[in-house]
Design an enzyme around this catalytic site. Structure first.
Site, mmCIF file in Angstrom:
data_model
loop_
_atom_site.group_PDB
_atom_site.id
_atom_site.type_symbol
_atom_site.label_atom_id
_atom_site.label_comp_id
_atom_site.label_asym_id
_atom_site.label_seq_id
_atom_site.Cartn_x
_atom_site.Cartn_y
_atom_site.Cartn_z
ATOM 1 N N ASP A 484 0.808 -1.216 0.000
ATOM 2 C CA ASP A 484 0.000 0.000 0.000
ATOM 3 C C ASP A 484 0.840 1.263 0.000
ATOM 4 O O ASP A 484 0.333 2.363 -0.223
ATOM 5 C CB ASP A 484 -0.859 0.048 1.269
ATOM 6 C CG ASP A 484 -2.074 -0.830 1.156
ATOM 7 O OD1 ASP A 484 -2.564 -1.021 0.040
ATOM 8 O OD2 ASP A 484 -2.541 -1.317 2.209
ATOM 9 N N CYS A 485 2.099 1.103 0.331
ATOM 10 C CA CYS A 485 2.945 2.270 0.521
ATOM 11 C C CYS A 485 3.855 2.550 -0.664
ATOM 12 O O CYS A 485 4.672 3.463 -0.615
ATOM 13 C CB CYS A 485 3.761 2.115 1.796
ATOM 14 S SG CYS A 485 2.701 1.933 3.226
#
Ligand code: BGC
Ligand code: NOJ
Length: 825
Positions: A484-485
Site C-alpha cells: 500500500d505504501c
C-alpha cells in the site's frame, strides 16, 4: 524474558503478570458478536462491525494504555482492587490470565479473597457472558462491596469519539430488575439495544458515568467505589454506563458465583416497544439472560465452546520434532486465522475499528488459512467479496461488514486486488471439491441485476491484469499493489493527503494513475496465481480458453526475464518516470522482497531462483526475519510515496513485514531448500519469540504485521534500536500465509484440485513427522519418514498398503480413512 507460558494441553497461553510489555489480548466470539479482551480485562465489544455497531467504549492511544474495559471492582474494607489488576492497579497477592480458544479467565487474589472471572461469547449468541467466582480463602468471614462496570458506546464508533455536541445529549437507559438497558436512539431510527444483566438481586446500580466515577476521578478510583456505595443514577444524556452494585458476605471457605450477560438485541420495528409505546420490549433480551443465568448453564456453554474448537482444530493436527511448530500449527496459528477471517483488518489494539472494514485483498488472503476450518463460511465470504467487484474486474478496496457494500471513500484501482480472488476461490475448490461455486450467480457492484457467474468474476479478474499493462508489458502499478505504501502515481507534497486515495492531478486525465508505472510484484503474482485459473478452465473442459490464458502467463514470464530481471533478483517496479525501482542501479531500495517468492514459485527460470534465494539470504535476512527492502530509504522519494515516509526499519520501509516473509518461506520450501525455509519460519513464528518477549513486546502466541528491522534507529544514530520489536499484532495476512507456509509448503500437506498432495520440504535433520488431516470427508493419517535426511523429495508413497506414483493421494469418494506413508529420499 518470558511473561507467561504455553499450556498446550488446555490450548491456553498463561500470563503470569499483568505488566506485560504491551497489553496482550484475546478475541471472544466467532460469528456476529465480538469482544476484544486484554490480559487485564480491557477492550470492547461490537456487533458485526466495529465502526458502525460498537457496543462498549474504548479509549485508543490512552494514557495510561489500555483504558476502557469490563471491570469488576472490589472494596474490601478500604482495600480497592480489580481481579485483573487494572485499572485500580492495587498489587495483588496473585494474578493469572489464561487466554484460550474464544475465552479468557482472569484470576486475582487479595487479602484471602479470590476472584476468578471467565469471559466468553457463546456460539450462536450475541453477547458476552462473564462468570465471577468470589471465594473467601481465609479463616474468618468477609464482608465486601462489589461493582461491575461497562461504558456504553453510542453505536457509531467514529461519531462517538467526535460528535460531542450531539452525543452528550442523546444517552438513554432503562433499568428493570438486575438489568441495565442501553437504548440510546432506540426511540427513533435504531432497532437495536444492548443490555448488561446479572443473575442475582442487586443492591443498587449506576448508569451515569459522572455519578459513578466522578468528573475528576478516573477508572482507577471511581468515586462510588471509594465511597463504598452507589448512586442509583439514571443517565440522561452525557455518558451512559452500566454498573451493578452488591454487598457480599462470605463465610470462611465460602464461594459466591455471579453470571453477567452483556448482550445485543435487534427487534422487528413493529415489536420494539411494550404497549405504552416507549418501554423496551424485553422478550428477546430476557430469553438471552435466561440462557446463561446459572453456573451450570455457564459451564454447559463453555463445554460447547470447547467442543467447537476440538472439532475445528481436529481437522489438521501435526506431530513434528519441534514443540513450537506443533503449538503454532495445531493451536495458535489456526486460531489466529479464524480471527483474521472474521475481522480482516478492522479491530485490534492497533486497528481502531473505525479505519478499515473488510479488505478485498486482505479477506481473500485470509481465506487461504481458514478455508479448511469452515468451508461454508469461506464460500459465503467469497460471494460477499466478489459481490463488491466491478464489472471490468476492478474492485472496491474495502467493504463494510454490516452493509456488505463497497467503501466509496477508499475506492479502487489497487492493481493486485483481483488476483487474490482467483487464489482464494481456487483454495476453496481445492479444499472442498465443490466446483459448483463457479456457477453461483454473484452481483457486480452489489447490483443483483448485474449478477454473473463466479467463473465470470474470475475471468474478469484475470483479464483485468492482462488489459492493464504498461510499456514493458508488465502490469500497471495503479494506486498501489500489495504494498500500500508504494504509490507511484501519488507525488504527494501536502500533509494529510492519503497515499492510498489521493490522485495527483497530473494523472487525473489518464484515468487516475500513471500509464507508465508498472509493478513487477503484480506480474509475479499473476504468473503464480494464473495457473489456478488455467486449471479451473481445463477442469471445466474449456480448453481453448485455458490455452489462451496460459499464453498470457507464458508471455508474462518472458517479460519478467526480459524486463524485470536485475541479474541477481527481480526488480520491484518501473516508476512513473519509467525508471527502475528495486534494482542494483538504485541508490536505495535496491532489492525488495515482494516479487521474489511468487517469481520463484512460478518456475520462471532455475538459475534465477538460485540467485534470488541467495540474494534474499544475503541482503534481507536477519535473526528476527527478512526485511522488506534494502537499503532502507533514508529520505522522501516523492515518486515512491508512503514507503519513504517511514523511518528506515519500520513498516514497509525495511521493516520485517512478516506477511511477505511467508512468501519466501513458501518459495524456499518449493525450491527444495527446506533448511532455509525453516530458518525463516522460526525467525518469526511467535512461539519462537516467547523467550525474548521483553524485546518482542507483542503476544508470543500470535503474529504481528511488523517487526522492527535491522535499520531501525539508523537515522538517529542508534542503528538496531527496536530491531526485533513487534507491532500491529493479530490482524495481518501473516496469519493465513504462515499457516500456508508451514502446513502446505514446509510440511507439504497441500489440497489440490484432484486430491491431497503431500510433498514436504523440511529441515534435513528431521527424522520425519506424522499428521492427521480431515479432507473432503476422509481422515488422512500421514507418516513421513526421512531416513536419508534430505529436505525434499518423495521417494515413495504408499496409500493404504499400495504404492502410488507421485505425491498426490488420489481422491476416492466415500472413503472415510486413508493411510499415507511417505519416504523421502
Ligand atoms: C500502512 C499499510 C496499510 C495502509 C492501509 C499504511 O499507512 O503502512 O500497512 O496497508 O496504511 O491504508
Ligand atoms: C497492510 C494491509 O492490510 C495490506 O492490505 C497491505 O498489503 C499491507 N499492509 C502492505 O502494505
Amino acid at each position: 524474558m518470558k511473561f507467561g507460558h504455553f499450556d498446550d494441553a488446555n490450548r491456553e497461553y498463561v500470563i503470569e503478570t499483568p505488566r506485560t510489555p504491551y497489553p496482550w489480548i484475546n478475541y471472544l466470539g466467532t460469528q456476529g458478536f465480538f469482544s476484544l479482551i486484554s490480559n487485564t480485562a480491557g477492550g470492547y465489544s461490537f456487533y458485526k462491525d466495529a465502526r458502525l455497531r460498537r457496543i462498549t467504549r474504548y479509549r485508543y492511544n490512552n494514557v495510561p494504555i489500555d483504558m476502557g474495559g469490563r471491570y469488576f471492582y472490589i472494596n474490601d474494607n478500604g482495600t480497592i482492587w480489580n481481579p485483573g489488576w487494572s485499572p485500580v492497579k492495587t498489587e495483588l497477592d496473585s494474578y493469572e490470565c489464561r487466554h484460550g480458544m474464544g475465552y479468557t479467565i482472569i484470576t486475582g487474589k487479595k487479602n484471602d479473597l479470590k476472584a476468578q472471572v471467565t469471559f466468553f461469547v457463546p456460539q450462536d449468541y450475541d453477547g458476552e457472558v462473564q462468570q465471577v467466582v468470589l471465594t473467601n480463602e481465609g479463616s474468618a468471614p468477609k464482608t465486601f462491596k462489589f461493582w461491575s462496570f461497562a461504558e456504553w458506546c453510542l453505536w457509531d464508533a467514529q461519531d462517538d469519539c467526535t460528535n460531542f455536541q450531539r452525543n452528550f445529549s442523546t444517552g438513554r437507559v432503562e433499568i428493570k430488575d438486575s438489568t441495565i438497558y442501553h437504548k440510546t436512539e432506540y426511540r427513533d431510527r435504531r432497532n437495536h439495544f444492548a443490555f448488561y444483566s446479572v443473575n442475582d438481586k442487586i443492591d443498587g446500580y449506576d448508569t451515569d458515568r459522572d455519578t459513578f466515577i466522578g468528573l475528576y476521578n478516573g477508572f482507577h478510583n471511581p468515586q462510588k467505589v471509594l465511597d463504598g456505595t452507589c448512586g442509583n443514577s439514571l443517565a440522561d444524556g452525557w455518558s451512559p454506563i452500566a454498573s451493578h452494585y452488591k454487598e457480599i458476605t462470605l463465610a470462611a471457605g465460602e464461594s459466591k458465583t455471579l453470571v453477567f450477560v452483556l448482550g445485543y438485541v435487534e427487534m422487528p420495528v413493529e415489536q420494539k416497544f411494550e404497549a405504552d409505546g416507549k418501554t423496551i420490549n424485553k422478550e428477546k433480551a430476557l430469553a438471552m439472560i435466561e440462557k446463561y443465568n446459572t453456573p451450570e448453564k455457564f459451564a454447559a456453554g463453555m463445554k460447547e465452546l470447547r467442543a467447537y474448537w476440538d472439532k475445528l482444530l481436529g481437522i489438521l493436527n501435526v506431530n513434528t520434532p519441534e514443540d513450537k511448530v506443533n503449538r503454532m500449527v495445531n493451536i495458535w496459528n489456526q486460531y489466529q486465522c479464524m480471527v483474521t477471517f472474521n475481522l480482516s483488518r478492522s479491530a485490534s489494539y492497533f486497528e481502531s475499528g473505525i479505519g478499515r472494514g473488510m479488505g478485498f485483498r486482505d479477506s481473500n488472503q485470509d481465506i487461504l488459512g481458514f478455508v479448511h476450518q469452515i468451508p461454508d463460511r469461506a464460500r459465503e465470504r467469497l460471494i460477499d467479496i466478489a459481490s463488491t467487484q466491478l464489472p471490468d474486474g476492478g474492485c472496491y478496496h474495502q467493504y463494510q461488514p454490516l452493509t456488505k457494500k463497497g467503501n466509496a471513500d477508499i475506492g479502487g484501482d489497487f492493481s493486485d486486488d483481483p488476483l487474490w480472488m482467483i487464489l482464494s476461490v481456487s483454495a476453496y475448490i481445492k479444499e472442498t471439491g465443490d466446483w459448483s461455486i463457479l456457477d453461483a450467480k454473484v452481483p457486480y457492484d452489489n447490483d443483483e441485476s448485474k449478477a454473473k457467474s463466479m467463473l465470470d468474476h474470475l475471468t474478469v479478474s484475470f483479464y483485468h491484469i492482462v488489459n492493464n499493462l504498461g510499456p514493458h508489458g508488465l502490469p500497471l502499478a495503479m494506486r498501489a499493489d500489495w504494498n500500500d505504501c508504494i504509490n507511484l502515481s501519488c507525488f504527494s507534497d501536502t500533509p494529510g493527503e492519503s497515499f492510498q486515495t489521493y490522485t495527483n492531478p497530473k494523472f487525473k486525465a489518464e484515468g487516475g494513475y500513471s500509464k507508465v508505472a508498472e509493478s513487477v510484484f503484480v506480474a509475479a503474482l499473476f504468473t503464480y496465481v494464473g495457473p489456478n485459473f488455467v486449471g479451473i478452465l481445463n477442469h471445466l473442459g474449456k480448453v481453448d480458453e485455458a490455452a489462451k490464458a496460459q499464453e498470457q502467463i507464458d508471455k508474462m514470464k518472458k517479460v519478467m526475464m526480459e524486463s524485470a530481471w536485475d541479474g541477481n533478483w527481480f526488480m520491484r517496479a518501473y516508476d512513473a518516470y519509467g525508471k527502475k525501482m528495486g534494482s542494483k542501479e538504485c541508490e536505495e531500495g535496491q532489492i525488495f522482497i515482494e516479487p521474489q517468492g511468487f517469481a520463484i514459485m512460478s518456475d520462471i527460470d532455475k538459475d534465477a531462483t538460485k540467485k534470488t534465494l541467495a540474494a534474499i539470504d544475503e541482503r534481507l535476512n536477519t535473526k528476527h526475519g527478512l526485511v522488506l527492502n534494502n537499503p532502507a530509504f533514508s529520505k522522501y522519494y516523492i515518486e515512491y510515496g508512503e514507503i519513504s515516509t517511514y523511518p528506515g526499519g519500520y513498516k514497509e520501509n525495511a521493516g520485517i513485514f512478516t506477511h511477505n516473509n511467508a512468501w519466501i518461506i513458501c518459495a524456499a520450501a518449493y525450491a527444495g531448500e527446506g533448511d532455509q525455509a525453516f530458518k525463516y519460519y522460526s525467525e518469526i513464528a511467535p512461539a519462537y519469540t516467547e523467550e525474548t518477549s521483553d524485546l518482542h513486546k507483542t503476544e508470543p502466541y500470535v503474529y504481528g504485521q511488523m517487526i522492527g528491522g535491522k535499520d531501525a534507529g539508523s537515522d538517529i544514530g542508534q542503528t538496531g534500536k527496536n530491531f526485533g520489536q513487534g507491532k500491529n499484532s493479530w490482524l495481518t495476512g501473516t496469519a493465513a500465509w504462515n499457516m500456508v507456509a508451514i502446513s502446505q509448503y514446509i510440511l507439504g500437506i497441500q489440497p489440490d484440485f484432484d486430491g491431497l498432495k503431500v510433498d514436504p520440504s523440511i529441515p534435513a535433520n528431521w527424522d520425519g513427522f506424522t499428521a492427521t488431516r480431515l479432507f473432503r470427508g476422509a481422515k488422512y493419517n500421514i507418516t513421513i519418514k526421512n531416513p536419508s535426511h534430505v529436505c525434499k523429495g518423495v521417494k515413495s508413497m504408499v496409500v493404504d498398503g499400495a504404492a502410488v506414483e507421485g505425491c498426490v493421494v488420489p481422491y476416492v469418494e466415500g472413503k472415510k480413512e486413508v493411510n499415507v506413508e511417505i519416504t523421502l529420499g
